[in-house]
Design an enzyme around this catalytic site. Sequence first.
Site, PDB file in Angstrom:
ATOM      1  N   ALA A  28      68.143 -64.626  15.113  1.00 19.56           N
ATOM      2  CA  ALA A  28      67.876 -65.265  13.823  1.00 19.56           C
ATOM      3  C   ALA A  28      66.191 -65.421  14.031  1.00 19.56           C
ATOM      4  O   ALA A  28      65.440 -64.932  12.977  1.00 19.56           O
ATOM      5  CB  ALA A  28      68.391 -66.551  13.669  1.00 19.56           C
ATOM      6  N   ASP A  29      65.893 -65.526  15.366  1.00 20.83           N
ATOM      7  CA  ASP A  29      64.367 -65.759  15.565  1.00 20.83           C
ATOM      8  C   ASP A  29      63.682 -64.670  15.307  1.00 20.83           C
ATOM      9  O   ASP A  29      62.562 -64.284  14.911  1.00 20.83           O
ATOM     10  CB  ASP A  29      64.224 -66.160  16.906  1.00 20.83           C
ATOM     11  CG  ASP A  29      64.572 -67.562  17.059  1.00 20.83           C
ATOM     12  OD1 ASP A  29      63.737 -68.617  17.191  1.00 20.83           O
ATOM     13  OD2 ASP A  29      65.768 -67.672  17.561  1.00 20.83           O
ATOM     14  N   SER A  30      64.167 -63.124  15.750  1.00 28.67           N
ATOM     15  CA  SER A  30      63.781 -61.829  15.578  1.00 28.67           C
ATOM     16  C   SER A  30      63.531 -61.635  14.175  1.00 28.67           C
ATOM     17  O   SER A  30      62.508 -60.988  13.622  1.00 28.67           O
ATOM     18  CB  SER A  30      64.601 -60.913  16.275  1.00 28.67           C
ATOM     19  OG  SER A  30      64.589 -61.016  17.622  1.00 28.67           O
TER      20      SER A  30
END
Length: 405
Positions: free
Chosen positions: A174-176
């Site tokens: 999700a962060d990427s």
Amino acid sequence: MAATRSTGAGPLAGVRVLELGAGYAAPTTGRMLRDFGADVVKAEDPRNGDYARQWVPQKDGLSLGFCRLNAGKRSVGIDLRSEKGRDVVRRLASTVDVVVESFRPGRLEGWGLGYDVLSADNPGLVLTRVSGFGQTGPYRSRPGFGTVAETSSGFAQINGWPELPPTAPPFGFADSIAGISAAMGTAMSLFRRERTGEGDVVDVALYEPLMFIIGDMMLKYTSLGEVQGRIGNDTGAASPRGIYQAADGKYLSIAASNQAIAARLFAAMGQPELVEDPRFATNSARLANNELVQKHVADWVRSLPRAEALRILEEHDVVNAPVNDASDIVTDPHFLERTLVGITGEHGLGSVLMPGPVLHLASYDGPGYDGVPTVGQHTREVLGGRLGLGEGELATLGAEGVVTS
């Protein structure tokens, strides 16, 4: 080892970025912008730096994850918890095109660094904000990391096998995606500024890009009343498709996602007549008999070493690939030619490879990744050059713990 790419001017050459975010998502945004030519200055706590410096795995005290996201950036140590430190940041923000931050919504405003303040000094500023649940909505004040985004978005609920619990990915998924999306939003706002002269605020919630990717599950429920569950390596949309084990224990993937490829797969298997069988003649029929068609494919793959199965699939133009691990990837000639890059300079990692930019431009060869900055390594260079701070003032701020001395 793959050659480090050239450092010729990219499409964002001349764009100045101040990165206030720590961890994964905002530094990913910073890396995306730097990959295409922006000058990224990373502001870190002068004592401990970005907490990602503590992540494992490490080599000789260097976090590999931190190195991947921050190689080639410049680090300035500034204590945002102090009034003088916030004043330095405000002054720096007046000299840049973009500020990237990943604090909980309201934190910048509480520090007197909200967009109203920063844009008063710098009307064309683009403020890119990445947070768990976004700057608006009932959950805006909740803390959020990637794991929370991967569960709240619905991804974990549909990831894995029906007999096993919901599964989160073993990496910053999700962060990427949020970081890449924030970079896209930043580029769009910079393009708008070229036409209007106006700054902008980019608001990215960690969960939203991921929810977009799996958005069919919401359409399925609201239109058909069906709640999507976990189906392992299947998609529920095309058959046959999946990951299969060969005779030598190695794995490969096959995606026969349209009728022509399915027919070619059956021919590759030496069973072209399967496409005439009413149970396998159409995608709908194959989905209705998925377990049986998957057994045919799995049995065929299992009868051959992986290399032989891949050769036959390639000859029949069937979409396929080996299931690679890291040792496969870093020796693959295709990835070595266009995807993998090295980190140069003094960093202590030795000869290493990592993925380069996420896309390629005909006009730009790509960036170089020269060194991994130590905490505050470029404080004097940036604050002296950008703000005109002399050695005396820098020494005073350093003695007070406001900046890295």
